[in-house]
Scaffold this active site. Structure first.
Site, PDB file in Angstrom:
ATOM      1  N   HIS A 827       0.807  -1.226   0.000  1.00 36.50           N
ATOM      2  CA  HIS A 827       0.000   0.000   0.000  1.00 36.50           C
ATOM      3  C   HIS A 827       0.840   1.276   0.000  1.00 36.50           C
ATOM      4  CE1 HIS A 827      -2.887  -3.057   1.459  1.00 36.50           C
ATOM      5  NE2 HIS A 827      -3.767  -2.354   0.761  1.00 36.50           N
ATOM      6  N   SER A1051      -5.063  -7.583   0.232  1.00 33.69           N
ATOM      7  CA  SER A1051      -5.427  -6.575   1.229  1.00 33.69           C
ATOM      8  C   SER A1051      -6.520  -7.126   2.156  1.00 33.69           C
ATOM      9  CB  SER A1051      -5.855  -5.292   0.505  1.00 33.69           C
ATOM     10  OG  SER A1051      -5.970  -4.221   1.387  1.00 33.69           O
ATOM     11  N   GLU A1109       1.631  -9.983   6.358  1.00 31.53           N
ATOM     12  CA  GLU A1109       2.250  -8.973   5.501  1.00 31.53           C
ATOM     13  C   GLU A1109       3.491  -9.551   4.842  1.00 31.53           C
ATOM     14  OE1 GLU A1109       3.246  -5.184   3.753  1.00 31.53           O
ATOM     15  OE2 GLU A1109       1.384  -6.067   4.494  1.00 31.53           O
TER      16      GLU A1109
END
Length: 1171
Positions: A827, A1051, A1109
């Site tokens: 992001h 996401s 992540e």
């Protein structure tokens, strides 16, 4: 001289190279260039589009170059001859992801074709398929390998071999360095996968000298590697340890690539091969770095209106101008190239204006004097580097103090009181090199004494250089160690007043916002963040008082309270609050929500002050409203606050609950605000999505009469003059000043001509400023205060020299992506600014017909009109309902005949969203005349293609399961995903098992809502006569649930996949997900117009910790649809998901309603005998 020439070779930002023979082609300054490989020399421009260009590829004979150009708003394939001459546009697909990959080897007859990938005709932009496009301009032939991101072809050992790259992320490797999620890429040679366990990015696959070459960062930095055709013998050929090797390409024996703005070549793939840098110099004036004027109306960044509403300070692209509303010239207040001005704020009636500047590399407040006929005064700079990132700036009415909201939660008070005027004027005069006004004896004497002082400091040359472009005289560096301002020419010397920073309060849950002073400047109010980062409370602070600062809670933090303001008479505090709990039933699922939750509220500051909405024993005056007070305080009087009972005096305004924002007090005791229409997240509430009814309405509320009126029916935003009598309204790029308490007419409305502001942009200076500002934003907002161990200043220093090479907004964005890529975090995006130069032609969107057409004997037949979905207004083909049937022949577009080779697409160029006439001949074998129909071609077919894609996969699941499995696909975790989920939920959960497909899920924020639905359990049934039973809870899965995910599940799609596993809802089938769960909140627009996002919100799970992540969520059962599966029409992933669901049904049968066999007997029992 030789050294100077050598340095000139590296003043440009060179990208996307390819080579053929002794020629090199590359992209720079948004054009294609050619250069010789033989030695140093000047490159020459091949195109003059001055718009974004994609990778160029020489044809096998070296005579043409195919490349991707954005000349038509979206990328299309173009062809240009190497020897010069006009280029041609080969495709008219209208997709967002078209990219040239190379050329196919020549066939025996010598023909060849361009190989490209595009999402044309697909439901998602990440589903790019490979196409062969012949140079004669046919629409291209779709290759059967399924979604691929790169394709290369070569003749090896007498056989045509195809090299495919699939499963890559949506970002280039350098934009997320050291990415290790599920989308690192899969390499396929003729159907066989190579290097499955490499463990890093794969990009730019190539056939080179009998080996397979590619770029990878599996060893930490992007470099060039190769392997044998069976995947063995992995070699590294470059050793870049600081910058990534990017965008490699080959002619079959050599490889060229870019690295840090330079072009490099590897002559062969022998074990000892080494790269060498190419000496390439561009000719021409580097037009992208030249200064140019921009229209002010398109770049308004902020406004502050003066006391009477006759003039405004206007921010235009980081510079500040003074603009009278009616006639008069524009005057520059602050305009230094490479310095950005933000948040202008008038300092009461003092004739000064404050604003935020980054002239010294950190946010500071600068005070300038408004233009006067007698000349300018020196600006003062305060508190540089001590304010953090300034989010709001508000002045008290006297102009002596500023309230500052910082990014780190601090609420600061900055003293900006005027220093001793006579001393300051005299010192300014001395510093400027001319005597003070001879008519002012006191000033002259003061200046003489200052000039003759034995310890008078020397002139500050640096400060004078900084001030050279402001248009307001010298700027004094006021960030002295003592916290005060300093006089010009006296660095480090505190002035007589100003510059002291006081921390009033610090939030531990995000920034404070919505600052407002009381009319007497004694009290400050704001909205303070509370629990969960959604709740907010109104606070007040008495800044001046005998007992020091006093902070008071006006509301208790149970709701979302925001935008507090004092009325101009100081008797009331008004604010907006989302505390309405009048639920509205969902028409589809029976859920309840609170879309009408906001109202303005009023708080009498004293219990003796009557509420204008309360009943009066004496009744109301004949005109309504309040009785006039015998001792009317007027505006600006002392504000008396009775702290006890403040919360209990909160009263709602008698207006309809809705969505409100921008509450402001105006003259006459009234208030204005914006009221927003309640509309859907997808914009389908109104018949016309472009209808201005979706925009807010400006309303005025008269407290004295308790009456609301409408001032402006639609606008973008507004600002209030200092005395509250006038409003400046921005409406679709136009400014006008209107009365603040009544509807403006021709006489009271002033249209403000922004063309008087002549703003000149220096791109190079803007990019330097934007680069540094982006660095500060990352430092301020990145989720980990320790930057995850990254030396961020060192990263900025490493890439900063490349700024001097950049010559277009796209090049600057490319460089910035490399910088943000060093975060190694999801992001972190960059969107390039829109340039003000480009092709001179008129640009409009490609028209799309929502149908599949095919060419047969030179005639273009309608093979299939996509059925669409009537519940989605965007998913409707323009040909639906026209009477045109499959098989009809499209012969003319707007009366122009359809070319038998090119087809209708070139005739629909620029026709998207506008009415065209189509002429159809009857289908083969049918009789009848031609028909003319009028349609509006689509700009975007993806919603239509998506509904067709879902319907096909539902059919596959029905067939594989024998009708026992329902199928839901969720495209994202936003409004469209929620709509799609609920569109089919009731039908699909009624089947014994359920497949939930989140492949390609683009993320969002509603995964919690989806999980709440899927975790429902059937506890019982509701039976009604002559109707089917309904489960309790309703719309709950009846049996096993199986999820399907892939590397494009991203996401919030990662989040729902993790939640699916952690809650044990069922098995997950497919591939490891994208791995990006450090989310962003909002977008930051830089001074040049670029937009960046900052990874701010990191997700952590009890079971996974931080590991989702940059890794993703692994499936329980791996399943992959290979290119051969696509070519042969197999569905192995859905097949595996259905197989698992049916297996689970065997051991966990679905919930079924009871029959009527065991219903209770309610008949009257016999009466027992007496005992």
């Amino acid at each position: 001289m030789r050294g100077a020439r050598k340095s000139m070779g590296r003043v440009s930002y060179l990208r996307l190279p390819h080579l053929s023979g002794d020629q090199l082609c590359f992209v720079a300054e948004d054009d294609l260039w050619l250069a010789s490989l033989d030695g140093p020399g000047r490159a020459w421009r091949l195109t003059v589009d001055r718009t974004k260009a994609g990778p160029p590829r020489f044809s096998p004979d070296g005579r043409h170059i195919a490349y991707t150009s954005w000349r038509t708003l979206v990328p299309e394939v173009h062809l240009v001859p190497v020897d010069g001459g006009p280029g041609r546009q080969l495709t008219h697909w209208g997709g967002l992801d078209t990219r040239v990959c190379g050329w196919s080897p020549p066939d025996p007859d010598g023909t060849t074709a361009v190989l490209a990938v595009a999402s044309h005709g697909e439901p998602f932009s990440h589903l790019t398929w490979a196409y062969k496009v012949t140079p004669d301009g046919d629409p291209g032939r779709k290759l059967p390998w399924g979604p691929v991101t790169d394709i290369q072809a070569a003749d090896l050992d007498g056989e045509r071999r195809t090299l495919l790259l699939t499963g890559t992320p949506p970002h280039e490797p350098a934009a997320w360095k050291r990415y290790r999620g599920g989308a690192t890429g899969r390499l396929w040679l003729h159907g066989e996968r190579l290097l499955p366990d490499l463990g890093g990015h794969l990009s730019a696959p190539m056939f080179v000298g009998g080996r397979i070459a590619f770029l990878s960062d599996h060893e930490g930095v992007g470099n060039l590697y190769s392997c044998a055709q069976d995947g063995t013998g992995l070699r590294r050929h470059t050793d870049h340890d600081a910058f990534y090797a990017r965008n490699a390409a080959s002619d079959g024996t050599r490889v060229v690539y870019q690295c840090a703005g330079d072009l490099w070549i590897v002559d062969d793939l022998a074990p000892g091969s080494a790269p060498r840098r190419l000496d390439v110099r561009l000719s021409g004036p580097r037009a992208g770095r030249r200064t140019h004027q921009v229209p002010a109306a398109q770049h308004v960044g902020g406004i502050s209106v003066d006391e009477t509403g006759r003039a405004s300070a206007v921010v235009v692209r980081g510079s500040l101008y003074w603009l009278t509303h009616r006639d008069g010239p524009a005057r520059t207040i602050a305009d230094t190239p490479g310095v950005r001005v933000r948040l202008p704020e008038m300092l009461g009636e003092s004739g000064r204006i404050a604003y935020v500047t980054d002239a010294e590399g950190e946010d500071a407040v600068e005070i300038s004097y408004l233009p006067r006929a007698t000349g300018g005064r020196a600006a003062r700079r305060l508190a540089s580097g001590r304010l953090g990132r300034v989010l709001e700036l508000v002045s008290d009415p006297a102009g002596d103090r500023l309230a500052v909201a910082s990014h780190d939660g601090r609420l600061l008070i900055l003293d900006v009181a005027e220093p001793d005027t006579e001393v300051t004027l005299a010192l300014e005069a001395v510093d400027a090199g001319y005597p003070p006004d001879a008519g002012d004896e006191d000033a002259a004497g003061t200046a003489a004494r200052a000039d003759s002082a034995p310890d008078a400091p020397a002139e500050d040359t640096d400060a004078r250089d900084i001030a050279a472009g402001t248009g307001t005289g010298d700027i004094a560096d006021a960030d002295a160690a003592a916290g005060g301002t300093v006089t010009p020419g006296s660095p480090g010397t505190p002035a007589t007043a100003g510059g002291q920073v006081t921390e009033l309060i610090r939030s531990v849950n995000g920034p404070v916002r919505d600052l407002a002073f009381s009319p007497d400047g004694t009290w400050l109010t704001w909205s303070h963040p509370g629990i969960g980062r959604t709740l907010r409370q109104i606070k007040m602070a008495r800044i001046d008082g005998p007992e020091g600062t006093l902070v008071v809670d006006v509301t208790n933090g149970r709701f979302e309270d925001e935008n507090p303001v004092f009325t101009r008479d100081g008797r009331y505090l008004a604010f907006l609050s989302w505390r309405g709990f009048d639920p509205v039933y969902d028409v589809h699922t029976g859920d309840l929500s609170f879309p009408l939750g906001c109202r303005p509220y009023l708080v009498p500051l004293s219990s003796a002050t009557p509420s204008p909405f309360a009943l009066n024993p004496e009744g109301r005056p004949a005109a309504g409203g309040l009785d006039p007070l015998e001792d009317e305080p007027g505006e600006g009087g002392a504000v008396m606050v009775e702290v006890e009972g403040l919360e209990s005096r909160v009263t709602p305004f008698p207006v309809t609950a809705s969505k409100y924002s921008a509450l402001e007090p105006v003259a006459g005791g009234g208030l204005v605000w914006l009221r927003w229409p309640i509309s859907g997240a997808l914009g389908e509430t109104f018949a016309n999505p472009a209808d201005p009814s979706e925009r807010p309405t400006l309303e005025h509320f008269n407290l004295a009469k308790a009456k609301k009126s409408e001032l402006v029916d639609h606008l973008d935003w507004f600002r209030v003059s200092g005395d509250g009598s006038r409003l400046v309204v921005l409406d679709e790029g136009e400014l006008r000043a209107v009365p603040a308490s009544e509807v403006g007419d021709g006489d009271s409305t002033t249209w403000i001509d922004l063309r008087r502001i002549l703003h000149e942009v220096d791109p190079a200076a803007e990019w330097r400023q934007a680069y540094d500002e982006a660095g500060r934003l990352i430092r301020a907002y990145f989720w980990d205060p320790g930057m995850c161990g990254i030396d961020w200043d060192a990263v900025l220093d490493q890439y900063r020299p490349l700024l001097e090479r950049v010559a277009s907004p796209d090049e600057f964005a490319d460089l910035l992506r490399e910088v943000l890529g060093e975060l190694g975090t999801s992001h972190a995006y960059v969107v390039a600014a829109r340039r003000n130069e480009g092709p001179a032609h008129y640009q409009r969107w490609q028209g799309l017909l929502g149908a599949n057409l095919a060419c047969r004997d030179g005639r273009w037949l309608v093979r299939r009109i996509l059925p669409g979905d009537s519940s989605d207004s965007k998913a409707r083909s323009p040909l639906a309902g026209t009477g045109i049937r499959d098989g009809a022949v499209l012969t003319h577009v707007d009366g122009r005949p359809v070319d038998p080779v090119l087809g209708p697409s070139p005739l629909l160029a620029g026709a998207g969203g506008t009415t065209v006439e189509l002429t159809f001949a009857p289908a083969e074998g049918c009789q009848g005349p031609s028909r003319r129909v009028a349609v509006v071609p689509l700009v975007d077919e993806r919603p239509l293609r998506y509904q067709d894609w879902v319907a096909k996969r539902r059919e596959v699941v029905r067939e594989l399961s024998g009708g026992r499995c329902g199928y839901l696909h969720i495209p994202d975790m936003g409004g469209s995903g929620w709509a799609q989920f609920n569109r089919d939920l009731r039908m699909e959960v009624s089947r014994p098992a359920l497949i939930v497909d989140v492949r390609g899920n683009a993320g969002g924020h509603i995964s919690e809502l989806v999980i709440e639905k899927l975790t429902r359990t059937i506890l019982g049934w509701d039976l009604t006569r002559d109707a089917q039973p309904v489960s309790y809870t309703s719309n709950a899965p009846r049996g096993p649930v199986v999820a399907v995910a892939d590397e494009a599940t991203s996401s919030d799609g990662d989040m729902i996949t993790a939640a699916f596993k952690l809650l044990r809802l069922g098995p997950v089938v497919g591939q490891r997900t994208w791995g990006g769960v450090v989310g962003m909140t909002g977008r930051h627009r830089l001074g040049d117009g670029s937009v960046i996002t900052v990874p701010m919100n990191a997700a952590w799970f009890d079971a996974y910790g931080w590991s989702v992540e940059n890794y993703g969520v692994a499936p329980d059962v791996e399943a992959l649809r290979t290119p051969l599966d696509w070519a042969e029409g197999r569905y192995p992933v859905l097949d595996e998901a259905v197989r698992l669901a049916l297996e689970l049904l065997e051991t966990n049968p679905p919930a079924t309603p009871p029959g009527y066999e065991a219903v209770p007997d309610r008949s009257r029992p016999p009466l027992p005998p007496r005992e």
